[in-house]
Structures are given as C-alpha cells and as structure tokens.
Design a protein around this motif. Sequence first.
Motif, PDB file in Angstrom:
ATOM      1  N   LEU A  10     -22.107  59.373 101.437  1.00 51.91           N
ATOM      2  CA  LEU A  10     -22.327  58.028 100.929  1.00 51.91           C
ATOM      3  C   LEU A  10     -21.306  57.073 101.523  1.00 51.91           C
ATOM      4  O   LEU A  10     -20.156  57.452 101.758  1.00 51.91           O
TER       5      LEU A  10
ATOM      6  N   ASN B  36     -19.076  54.998  97.058  1.00 55.65           N
ATOM      7  CA  ASN B  36     -18.115  55.908  96.424  1.00 55.65           C
ATOM      8  C   ASN B  36     -17.220  55.165  95.438  1.00 55.65           C
ATOM      9  O   ASN B  36     -16.830  55.707  94.403  1.00 55.65           O
TER      10      ASN B  36
ATOM     11  N   LEU C 252     -19.213  54.822  92.426  1.00 61.75           N
ATOM     12  CA  LEU C 252     -19.210  56.096  91.700  1.00 61.75           C
ATOM     13  C   LEU C 252     -17.930  56.257  90.886  1.00 61.75           C
ATOM     14  O   LEU C 252     -17.953  56.765  89.762  1.00 61.75           O
TER      15      LEU C 252
ATOM     16  N   LEU D  93     -26.718  58.856  90.805  1.00 62.33           N
ATOM     17  CA  LEU D  93     -26.736  59.629  92.048  1.00 62.33           C
ATOM     18  C   LEU D  93     -28.124  59.649  92.672  1.00 62.33           C
ATOM     19  O   LEU D  93     -28.269  59.546  93.892  1.00 62.33           O
TER      20      LEU D  93
ATOM     21  N   THR E  15     -24.631  68.011  91.185  1.00 56.74           N
ATOM     22  CA  THR E  15     -23.342  67.314  91.219  1.00 56.74           C
ATOM     23  C   THR E  15     -22.933  66.870  89.828  1.00 56.74           C
ATOM     24  O   THR E  15     -21.756  66.973  89.442  1.00 56.74           O
TER      25      THR E  15
ATOM     26  N   ASP F 233     -22.708  67.693  95.933  1.00 64.20           N
ATOM     27  CA  ASP F 233     -22.155  66.813  96.948  1.00 64.20           C
ATOM     28  C   ASP F 233     -20.667  66.625  96.656  1.00 64.20           C
ATOM     29  O   ASP F 233     -20.282  66.036  95.638  1.00 64.20           O
TER      30      ASP F 233
ATOM     31  N   ALA G 178     -19.225  62.825  96.284  1.00 64.87           N
ATOM     32  CA  ALA G 178     -19.665  62.197  95.040  1.00 64.87           C
ATOM     33  C   ALA G 178     -18.992  62.859  93.845  1.00 64.87           C
ATOM     34  O   ALA G 178     -18.601  62.185  92.882  1.00 64.87           O
TER      35      ALA G 178
ATOM     36  N   LEU H 165     -16.646  60.768  91.128  1.00 66.80           N
ATOM     37  CA  LEU H 165     -17.035  60.773  89.714  1.00 66.80           C
ATOM     38  C   LEU H 165     -16.005  61.488  88.842  1.00 66.80           C
ATOM     39  O   LEU H 165     -15.726  61.062  87.717  1.00 66.80           O
TER      40      LEU H 165
END
Length: 263
Positions: free
Chosen positions: A3, A8, A11, A37, A58, A215, A218, A222
């Motif tokens: 991404l 990001n 996120l 996501l 994820t 992922d 990600a 997160l």
Amino acid sequence: MHLPIDLNLLLLAFGGLAGLTTVLFGFGGGFVAVPLLYAMFTAVGTAPAQAMHVAVATSTAVMIVGAGFASLRHARAGTLDMGQLRPLILPVSLGAVIGARAAISFGGEGLRAAFIAYLGLTILDCLFRPGFMTRAARPARPMRRRATALIGLGIGAVAAFLGVGGSVMTVPLLRRRGADMTTATAMASPLSLPMAVAGTIGYVGLAEGATGQVDAGAFLALAIGSTIGVRLSAPLIGRLPDRLHARAYLVLLTLVLVVMVLL
C-alpha cells in the motif's frame, strides 16, 4: 501487495480507532480493519476476492495485539470474570483454527457476503430478542460443560472465519446471562486473544508465502495504531452508562454493516 505511504498512515489512524473499539466494545478491531483493508486493497487494484481474504487474515493477526493489550487493561480495572472465561479458552482456540481453514477455502465474495449476513442477523437479534438492550433481571444458570465447549467452538470458528473477534457472539451471550455491558465487552477481549493467535497460525501455516494471507505492512501500521488507541481509551473503562453502552454497540455494528454493503 504493497500500500502507498499515505494509505499506511490512514491505517495507523484507523488502528487507533480499532484500539478504542476493542477496549470499549470488545470488537477486537476486526469490524474496523476488515472493511478498511478491503476498500484499500481493492482501490489499489487487488481482485475483490483476494482483497477480502487478505483483509480477514490481517485483521485476525492485528487482534493479537489489540486484544492482548485490552485484556491487560481490563484485568487491571477488575472487569474480568475468570470463572466464565477459563472453560471457553480451549474450545475458542480450536474453533479458530477450523474457521481460518474454512476461510482460506472459501471464495472471497462469499466471505464478504457471510460477513454482511452475520452482521445483519446479529443486529436484528440484539434489537428484537429480549435481554440485550435492557440488562436481564436475573442471570441464567451456569452453562454445562458440553454446552460451553460447543459455544466456544462456534465463537472461535465464526470469529476467525470473518476476522472480527469474538465480541459479536460473546457480548450478546453474556448480556443475556445478566452481565452489564462493561463486563460483557471486557470478557470479549481475552476470548479474542486465543482466537486471534490460533486463527493467525492457521492463516500463515495453511496458505502460501512467508506470512500466508497476512499483509505485513498493513499489520504493522494497524498494530501500532491499535496499541496507542488501547492506551488512550483505557481511562474510559466502566464510565459509560449501561443503556448508552448497549446502544453505542449496536450503532457501531450498523455503521460497519452499511459500509460493507456499499463497498
């Protein structure tokens, strides 16, 4: 699958929101992470079916962090009932492995449809079946060992299959057994933790690649945001009036349902 940096950062911000919902509602972050996501990965050109698989896997991995820290916060606040928790931990973990295995074999669009359907049924159940909006006057008798095992397997399997944590099943269940919202949502976090660990092992071990369907980028964004969100929201534990807490729980579920339908 990578991404852009701006996504990001988004996120990271939404990870903070996931941490807050984990502490206050026991959602484990999945109800924030899965729609977000899915939208992000489809926006950068990932096929919808693959995007849903990666979103669920994820989200399940991120719950290890959020649910772990939220459980510690609730333990310090004295809101956990270990007598009700212990019998559920093993069956929830076993159910999570089953759910992760099933999700890997399931079509991505079918997984999205299941996510939407389950949310809708949960909302209707909480609205129209007595015992959720208003706390039950008398708690039910303790569940038998076999019933506890079967319920635990179901919670773990559904939670890992959809990547949402156990809150969507445990909170209504405990609510109808006489628990207030603070206790019911607190119990969801330590049950989400073994589910998240077992589910993530399933997603990593049963799928191709070093991290399976998780992922890594990600997950990192997160997880950091979720840790911050848990820390900032911890002082709010036990501060919400019970009826308002129950209504807010349903409002958030409805919001996520609308978002997933529109995506």
